[in-house]
Design a protein around this motif. Structure first.
Motif, PDB file in Angstrom:
ATOM      1  N   GLY A  67      50.212  12.355  50.461  1.00  8.09           N
ATOM      2  CA  GLY A  67      49.026  11.652  50.022  1.00  8.09           C
ATOM      3  C   GLY A  67      47.849  12.557  49.737  1.00  8.09           C
ATOM      4  O   GLY A  67      47.970  13.574  49.055  1.00  8.09           O
ATOM      5  N   ALA A  68      46.685  12.181  50.269  1.00  8.86           N
ATOM      6  CA  ALA A  68      45.457  12.941  50.026  1.00  8.86           C
ATOM      7  C   ALA A  68      45.571  14.370  50.543  1.00  8.86           C
ATOM      8  O   ALA A  68      44.993  15.293  49.957  1.00  8.86           O
ATOM      9  CB  ALA A  68      44.266  12.239  50.665  1.00  8.86           C
ATOM     10  N   GLN A  69      46.321  14.584  51.610  1.00 16.24           N
ATOM     11  CA  GLN A  69      46.464  15.945  52.134  1.00 16.24           C
ATOM     12  C   GLN A  69      47.340  16.801  51.226  1.00 16.24           C
ATOM     13  O   GLN A  69      47.168  18.013  51.152  1.00 16.24           O
ATOM     14  CB  GLN A  69      46.973  15.923  53.569  1.00 16.24           C
ATOM     15  CG  GLN A  69      45.930  15.410  54.549  1.00 16.24           C
ATOM     16  CD  GLN A  69      44.588  16.131  54.407  1.00 16.24           C
ATOM     17  OE1 GLN A  69      44.480  17.322  54.671  1.00 16.24           O
ATOM     18  NE2 GLN A  69      43.561  15.403  53.968  1.00 16.24           N
ATOM     19  N   ALA A  70      48.262  16.193  50.502  1.00 15.57           N
ATOM     20  CA  ALA A  70      49.037  16.932  49.496  1.00 15.57           C
ATOM     21  C   ALA A  70      48.115  17.369  48.362  1.00 15.57           C
ATOM     22  O   ALA A  70      48.203  18.503  47.875  1.00 15.57           O
ATOM     23  CB  ALA A  70      50.175  16.070  48.959  1.00 15.57           C
ATOM     24  N   VAL A  71      47.213  16.491  47.972  1.00 14.15           N
ATOM     25  CA  VAL A  71      46.229  16.823  46.944  1.00 14.15           C
ATOM     26  C   VAL A  71      45.340  17.960  47.439  1.00 14.15           C
ATOM     27  O   VAL A  71      45.061  18.923  46.711  1.00 14.15           O
ATOM     28  CB  VAL A  71      45.396  15.586  46.552  1.00 14.15           C
ATOM     29  CG1 VAL A  71      44.266  15.963  45.600  1.00 14.15           C
ATOM     30  CG2 VAL A  71      46.294  14.512  45.946  1.00 14.15           C
ATOM     31  N   ALA A  72      44.899  17.875  48.688  1.00 17.26           N
ATOM     32  CA  ALA A  72      44.059  18.929  49.264  1.00 17.26           C
ATOM     33  C   ALA A  72      44.793  20.268  49.251  1.00 17.26           C
ATOM     34  O   ALA A  72      44.202  21.301  48.913  1.00 17.26           O
ATOM     35  CB  ALA A  72      43.653  18.557  50.689  1.00 17.26           C
ATOM     36  N   LYS A  73      46.062  20.267  49.608  1.00 15.89           N
ATOM     37  CA  LYS A  73      46.851  21.513  49.617  1.00 15.89           C
ATOM     38  C   LYS A  73      46.975  22.085  48.211  1.00 15.89           C
ATOM     39  O   LYS A  73      46.898  23.305  48.021  1.00 15.89           O
ATOM     40  CB  LYS A  73      48.235  21.278  50.216  1.00 15.89           C
ATOM     41  CG  LYS A  73      48.205  20.927  51.682  1.00 15.89           C
ATOM     42  CD  LYS A  73      47.729  22.082  52.517  1.00 15.89           C
ATOM     43  CE  LYS A  73      47.785  21.752  53.993  1.00 15.89           C
ATOM     44  NZ  LYS A  73      47.276  22.828  54.827  1.00 15.89           N
ATOM     45  N   ALA A  74      47.165  21.220  47.219  1.00 18.02           N
ATOM     46  CA  ALA A  74      47.240  21.692  45.834  1.00 18.02           C
ATOM     47  C   ALA A  74      45.920  22.336  45.419  1.00 18.02           C
ATOM     48  O   ALA A  74      45.906  23.403  44.796  1.00 18.02           O
ATOM     49  CB  ALA A  74      47.597  20.541  44.899  1.00 18.02           C
ATOM     50  N   LEU A  75      44.805  21.714  45.793  1.00 18.04           N
ATOM     51  CA  LEU A  75      43.489  22.283  45.472  1.00 18.04           C
ATOM     52  C   LEU A  75      43.265  23.601  46.198  1.00 18.04           C
ATOM     53  O   LEU A  75      42.710  24.552  45.631  1.00 18.04           O
ATOM     54  CB  LEU A  75      42.391  21.281  45.829  1.00 18.04           C
ATOM     55  CG  LEU A  75      42.348  20.007  44.995  1.00 18.04           C
ATOM     56  CD1 LEU A  75      41.391  18.993  45.608  1.00 18.04           C
ATOM     57  CD2 LEU A  75      41.993  20.302  43.556  1.00 18.04           C
ATOM     58  N   LEU A  76      43.705  23.672  47.451  1.00 14.21           N
ATOM     59  CA  LEU A  76      43.559  24.914  48.218  1.00 14.21           C
ATOM     60  C   LEU A  76      44.335  26.067  47.598  1.00 14.21           C
ATOM     61  O   LEU A  76      43.958  27.229  47.751  1.00 14.21           O
ATOM     62  CB  LEU A  76      44.028  24.699  49.661  1.00 14.21           C
ATOM     63  CG  LEU A  76      43.052  23.980  50.579  1.00 14.21           C
ATOM     64  CD1 LEU A  76      43.750  23.481  51.833  1.00 14.21           C
ATOM     65  CD2 LEU A  76      41.888  24.898  50.926  1.00 14.21           C
ATOM     66  N   SER A  77      45.422  25.758  46.900  1.00 12.43           N
ATOM     67  CA  SER A  77      46.253  26.811  46.312  1.00 12.43           C
ATOM     68  C   SER A  77      45.703  27.347  45.001  1.00 12.43           C
ATOM     69  O   SER A  77      46.160  28.364  44.500  1.00 12.43           O
ATOM     70  CB  SER A  77      47.672  26.285  46.072  1.00 12.43           C
ATOM     71  OG  SER A  77      47.721  25.468  44.912  1.00 12.43           O
ATOM     72  N   ALA A  78      44.738  26.655  44.423  1.00 11.33           N
ATOM     73  CA  ALA A  78      44.214  27.010  43.104  1.00 11.33           C
ATOM     74  C   ALA A  78      43.139  28.089  43.208  1.00 11.33           C
ATOM     75  O   ALA A  78      42.721  28.473  44.297  1.00 11.33           O
ATOM     76  CB  ALA A  78      43.647  25.764  42.426  1.00 11.33           C
TER      77      ALA A  78
END
Length: 137
Positions: A67-78
């Motif tokens: 969910g939202a934490q998957a989105v957060a992880k994707a943003l953290l990787s950018a």
């Protein structure tokens, strides 16, 4: 196991596919983006039910964030300022707000631009019943 993170999304959902393509162009997360329908879910340690319920971020070590934490992880990787946004989504109270907003969008994705009846998320009876420690606030 993959050598880099994998972002699993619903490839049958027009809204989800559009959102992922937009993120690939604008955010450029450092991961593989794969529709869950074409992924080896067993190798990734993910159930079909969970993959159908929410977007998932699977790390090379096997940690799964949804969910939202998957989105957060994707943003953290950018690159750029995106990791700051991702980090803020991991901290209360933004974490709680992001989780609520994610569930609202997921429940209504069939009504959003690009969405169709096939985009309707499964009901609460199909929601995963077990969460890993990474998924708890």
């Amino acid at each position: 196991m993959p050598t880099r993170p994998v972002l699993l999304y619903d490839g049958d959902c027009g809204f989800c596919t559009t959102a992922v393509r937009l993120a690939e162009r604008l955010v450029r997360p450092r991961c593989a983006t794969v529709p869950w329908q074409y992924a080896d879910l067993t190798a990734l340690g993910v159930t079909r039910e969970r993959a159908g319920y929410e977007v998932l971020w699977v790390t090379p070590t096997g940690a799964v964030h949804g969910g939202a934490q998957a989105v957060a992880k994707a943003l953290l990787s950018a690159g750029g300022a995106w990791p700051v946004v991702g980090a803020s989504l991991t901290l209360p109270p933004l974490r709680w707000a992001a989780a609520g907003l994610y569930r609202l969008v997921a429940a209504n994705r069939h009504r959003l631009p690009g969405g169709t009846a096939a985009c309707a998320a499964p009901g609460p009876d199909l929601a995963p019943t077990r969460h890993t420690p990474q998924d708890t606030p």
